[in-house]
Design an enzyme around this catalytic site. Structure first.
Site, PDB file in Angstrom:
ATOM      1  N   LYS A  35       0.854  -1.199   0.000  1.00 49.35           N
ATOM      2  CA  LYS A  35       0.000   0.000   0.000  1.00 49.35           C
ATOM      3  C   LYS A  35       0.884   1.241   0.000  1.00 49.35           C
ATOM      4  CE  LYS A  35      -2.266   1.700   3.791  1.00 49.35           C
ATOM      5  NZ  LYS A  35      -2.259   3.168   3.922  1.00 49.35           N
ATOM      6  N   ASP A  62      -3.338   4.438  -1.995  1.00 47.72           N
ATOM      7  CA  ASP A  62      -4.303   4.907  -0.990  1.00 47.72           C
ATOM      8  C   ASP A  62      -4.367   6.439  -1.018  1.00 47.72           C
ATOM      9  OD1 ASP A  62      -6.047   4.919   1.138  1.00 47.72           O
ATOM     10  OD2 ASP A  62      -4.531   4.467   2.656  1.00 47.72           O
ATOM     11  N   LYS A  64      -7.392   8.223  -1.213  1.00 45.12           N
ATOM     12  CA  LYS A  64      -8.647   8.672  -0.584  1.00 45.12           C
ATOM     13  C   LYS A  64      -9.223   9.906  -1.300  1.00 45.12           C
ATOM     14  CE  LYS A  64      -7.769   6.824   4.060  1.00 45.12           C
ATOM     15  NZ  LYS A  64      -6.392   6.319   3.950  1.00 45.12           N
ATOM     16  N   ASP A  67     -13.990  14.663  -4.060  1.00 42.86           N
ATOM     17  CA  ASP A  67     -14.210  15.959  -4.712  1.00 42.86           C
ATOM     18  C   ASP A  67     -15.515  15.854  -5.500  1.00 42.86           C
ATOM     19  OD1 ASP A  67     -13.766  18.513  -5.998  1.00 42.86           O
ATOM     20  OD2 ASP A  67     -11.615  18.231  -5.675  1.00 42.86           O
ATOM     21  N   THR A 121     -11.443   6.161  11.059  1.00 36.00           N
ATOM     22  CA  THR A 121     -11.494   5.628  12.431  1.00 36.00           C
ATOM     23  C   THR A 121     -10.984   6.628  13.458  1.00 36.00           C
ATOM     24  OG1 THR A 121      -9.439   4.502  11.936  1.00 36.00           O
ATOM     25  CG2 THR A 121     -11.436   3.171  11.889  1.00 36.00           C
ATOM     26  N   ARG A 212       3.760  -1.110  10.774  1.00 32.11           N
ATOM     27  CA  ARG A 212       4.853  -1.156  11.750  1.00 32.11           C
ATOM     28  C   ARG A 212       5.253  -2.535  12.268  1.00 32.11           C
ATOM     29  NH1 ARG A 212       2.212   3.834  14.684  1.00 32.11           N
ATOM     30  NH2 ARG A 212       0.466   2.747  13.676  1.00 32.11           N
TER      31      ARG A 212
HETATM   32  O1  C5P Z   1       1.644   0.654  11.131  1.00 37.39           O
HETATM   33  P1  C5P Z   1       0.219   0.232  11.048  1.00 37.39           P
HETATM   34  O2  C5P Z   1       0.051  -1.289  10.872  1.00 37.39           O
HETATM   35  O3  C5P Z   1      -0.622   0.777  12.165  1.00 37.39           O
HETATM   36  O4  C5P Z   1      -0.296   0.876   9.675  1.00 37.39           O
HETATM   37  C1  C5P Z   1      -1.623   0.821   9.288  1.00 37.39           C
HETATM   38  C2  C5P Z   1      -1.820   1.530   7.979  1.00 37.39           C
HETATM   39  O5  C5P Z   1      -3.211   1.572   7.703  1.00 37.39           O
HETATM   40  C3  C5P Z   1      -1.355   2.974   7.940  1.00 37.39           C
HETATM   41  O6  C5P Z   1      -0.949   3.254   6.601  1.00 37.39           O
HETATM   42  C4  C5P Z   1      -2.593   3.754   8.319  1.00 37.39           C
HETATM   43  O7  C5P Z   1      -2.611   5.050   7.789  1.00 37.39           O
HETATM   44  C5  C5P Z   1      -3.668   2.910   7.654  1.00 37.39           C
HETATM   45  N1  C5P Z   1      -4.990   3.044   8.254  1.00 37.39           N
HETATM   46  C6  C5P Z   1      -5.274   2.745   9.584  1.00 37.39           C
HETATM   47  N2  C5P Z   1      -6.536   2.868  10.063  1.00 37.39           N
HETATM   48  C7  C5P Z   1      -7.507   3.273   9.258  1.00 37.39           C
HETATM   49  C8  C5P Z   1      -7.252   3.578   7.931  1.00 37.39           C
HETATM   50  C9  C5P Z   1      -5.965   3.460   7.463  1.00 37.39           C
HETATM   51  O8  C5P Z   1      -4.385   2.360  10.328  1.00 37.39           O
HETATM   52  N3  C5P Z   1      -8.728   3.347   9.742  1.00 37.39           N
END
Ligand code: C5P
Length: 236
Positions: A35, A62, A64, A67, A121, A212
């Site tokens: 992603k 991604d 998003k 518009d 979220t 992460r």
């Molecule tokens: O590092 P981590 O596993 O938390 O990354 C989650 C990814 O998913 C990030 O790119 C974050 O921006 C994205 N994301 C999220 N929660 C959402 C929408 C997107 O963690 N509701």
């Protein structure tokens, strides 16, 4: 009836191109999907997307988009020729915006699946109410998910905690892509409501997005392989 498959996607949230390519070199052969978000796309653009695709990865861009319908449709058309397989748009842009975006995608990239983002979220009840949305976030998610699938959208991004409810109200061919995943025992970082890969797969997620726990692992390739092994157990 065959059970659904759940796949792993890496959230490539790294500060620069060099560290991203170094990470992807380590992960080549361990996972298929990446992603790419606004941070990387705005800095490095289409050439970076091509570079990642040339390494053999499938790409979820991604961005998003949100518009007026004509502008979103034109933006989707502008991505013609880019090797991307998924792209996000905001479902709160409304029915016409989603339909025009889908039309643009079908004209320019037959392999592109548009994913709808419902309520971010990061919103709680008060935050959403402040924007004029009277429904609580969970109900607004359901409303937007139905609107999206009625408009022809074949994929949604959602929290793993929303999977069970959404699976009851959306057609079975709509895929669910879920961030907010943490392997058992790993640091949750600031993610508050998480599920393990196994829980999300069993609940009905088609793709889990993990950043992460892989990016910061001592051995990222092993971390990715462990997650895939966990998913494959559930995929049966
Ligand atoms: O590092 P981590 O596993 O938390 O990354 C989650 C990814 O998913 C990030 O790119 C974050 O921006 C994205 N994301 C999220 N929660 C959402 C929408 C997107 O963690 N509701």
């Amino acid at each position: 009836m065959s059970k659904h498959d759940c796949k792993l996607m890496l959230a490539l949230d790294l500060p620069d191109r060099e560290s991203a390519l170094e990470m992807l070199n380590k992960l080549r052969g361990s996972l298929e999907w990446v992603k790419i978000g606004l941070q990387m796309y705005l800095k490095y653009g289409a050439s970076f997307v091509r570079e990642v695709a040339d390494m053999g990865f499938k790409i979820f861009l991604d961005l998003k988009l949100h518009d007026i319908p004509n502008t979103v449709a034109s933006a989707v058309k502008s991505l013609q020729g880019l090797p991307i397989s998924m792209l996000t748009i905001h479902t709160c842009g409304g029915r016409e915006m989603m339909m025009r975006a889908l039309e643009a995608a079908s004209e320019t990239n037959k392999d592109l699946r548009l994913l709808g983002v419902t309520v971010l979220t990061s919103f709680n009840d008060e935050g959403l109410a402040e924007t004029g949305v009277a429904l609580p976030p969970a109900k607004q998610v359901e409303l937007l998910a139905k609107l999206a699938t009625d408009s022809g959208m074949k994929g949604l991004v959602c929290s793993p905690l929303e999977i069970e409810t959404l699976r009851k109200i959306i057609p079975s061919d709509v895929i669910l892509v879920t961030p907010g995943i943490r392997p058992a025992g790993s640091d949750t970082n600031e993610q508050k409501r998480v599920m393990t890969p196994e829980m999300a797969a069993k609940a009905g997620s088609n793709f889990i997005v993990v950043g992460r726990p892989i990016l910061k692992a001592e051995n990222p390739a092993q971390a990715a392989k462990d997650i895939i092994a966990e998913l494959e157990n559930c995929n049966g």
